[in-house]
Design an enzyme around this catalytic site. Structure first.
Site, short mmCIF file in Angstrom:
data_model
loop_
_atom_site.label_atom_id
_atom_site.label_comp_id
_atom_site.label_asym_id
_atom_site.label_seq_id
_atom_site.Cartn_x
_atom_site.Cartn_y
_atom_site.Cartn_z
N ASP A 120 29.47 19.02 31.72
CA ASP A 120 28.76 18.70 30.49
C ASP A 120 28.87 17.18 30.23
O ASP A 120 28.50 16.40 31.09
CB ASP A 120 29.32 19.55 29.35
N TYR A 149 26.84 11.82 21.52
CA TYR A 149 25.38 12.01 21.44
C TYR A 149 24.71 10.85 20.71
O TYR A 149 23.58 10.49 21.03
CB TYR A 149 25.08 13.33 20.72
N HIS A 184 26.77 28.16 30.65
CA HIS A 184 27.09 26.74 30.59
C HIS A 184 28.56 26.45 30.87
O HIS A 184 28.90 25.49 31.57
CB HIS A 184 26.71 26.20 29.22
#
Length: 340
Positions: free
Chosen positions: A120, A254, A319
């Site tokens: 990730d 982010y 994921h």
């Protein structure tokens, strides 16, 4: 020079099991980093980089597997997570900062070259690390997030800013878009919601469906049974950490996606020149980005990562693949790095 200080028991005592986790705090790149280690300190080193919203703990299975085979496993909480310092400035979470943390950590531990394993956001940082400092990496095993040049690096006259790309592709409710405005994400990801958040995110496997909706939706609804690979003790570990720290540091990654995209412009045409294995679950949201499967399977990834040796798609995996398919992923990592 960065200094390492023992914490939580320090180095393993003589006779301690090889797979036992040792914890310490290391001063690196100007911040205090919590680092979990296992395996003999004389072994070849493996650096594990976790993703969102996780901790070093996400690698517990792989650390035990590799430590038992003589590797020195090093798994930090990335900046802003867990026991690692969380700078207040949003701009302190760029790829330059986090790659700097990784390199400084290796220096502090007197490790010159490592095998790198990422997942990730950890995978994104690992791609950047291999671009910026390939001299420190023997080989890479990356999971979940492929090398997406147009998302990671400002390249070409038609380049589209990262957040604009995701907004155009998935709309303003997509989690990456929602995370951009300070305060909005913090309300959704409040520390008081940590247990529910971690249960729901891990149980949903961060599917494409789940990523597009507010994670606290129906927060009062009784949680469904945990998947077989996840225990209440696992939830306790994650929840306790995020109840203490909150999620702002994690979300700040982010908020630097556009900044990373610009900072990485000098590497616009650079290749990832380290031996690489890439692993992704076919149920992972990242495996369903527009065009990604053609990119992976029709030569695009190989063109950007010329030393790509293996591409593994795990049927039915989501994921959080290193936890969900712990043994399979551990075997894949070992089988690859054992060749070097």
């Amino acid at each position: 020079m960065a200094a390492a200080e023992a914490q939580g028991g320090g180095a393993a005592a003589a006779g301690e099991e090889e797979g036992a986790i040792r914890h310490r705090t290391v001063t690196a790149n100007g911040i205090a980093m919590h680092v979990a280690e296992s395996g003999p300190e004389s072994g070849r080193a493996v650096l594990f980089l976790h993703g969102f919203p996780e901790l070093w703990y996400s690698w517990r299975h792989q650390m035990a597997h590799l430590a038992a085979r003589g590797y020195r496993c090093v798994a930090p909480d990335l900046r802003g997570y867990g026991g690692t310092e969380a700078p207040a400035d949003v701009a302190s979470y760029t790829a330059f900062h986090v790659v700097g943390d990784a390199v400084a950590l290796l220096d502090a531990l007197a490790i010159h070259k490592v095998f790198v394993v990422g997942h990730d956001w950890g995978a994104i940082i690992a791609w950047y690390l291999c671009l910026f400092r390939p001299d420190r990496v023997t080989a890479l095993v990356n999971t979940s997030v492929a090398f997406m040049r147009h998302v990671f690096i400002r390249a070409g006259a038609g380049a589209v800013k990262t957040t604009d790309y995701f907004n155009q592709a998935y709309g303003p409710t997509y989690y990456i878009c929602r995370f951009q405005e300070p305060g909005v994400a913090e309300k959704e990801f409040a520390p008081a919601h940590a247990r529910h958040l971690m249960t729901r995110i891990l149980s949903d496997r961060f599917s494409e469906r789940a990523a597009g909706k507010e994670t606290t939706e129906n927060a009062t609804v009784e949680a469904a049974a945990l998947p077989a690979w996840l225990t209440e003790a696992d939830i306790d570990y994650f929840a306790t950490a995020f109840e203490k720290t909150g999620f702002t540091g994690a979300i700040n990654y982010y908020r630097n996606m556009d900044r990373n995209w610009e900072l990485a412009a000098p590497w616009a045409d650079a290749k990832v020149m380290v031996p690489t294995k890439f692993i992704v679950g076919d149920g992972d949201l990242t495996y369903h980005y527009a065009g990604i499967q053609d990119y992976l399977h029709k030569g695009g990834l190989k063109a950007d990562v010329p030393l790509l040796e293996e591409l593994v798609v795990v049927p039915g995996a989501g994921h959080f693949i290193q936890q969900e398919r712990a043994q399979e992923v551990s075997d894949h990592i070992y089988d690859f790095i054992a060749k070097f």
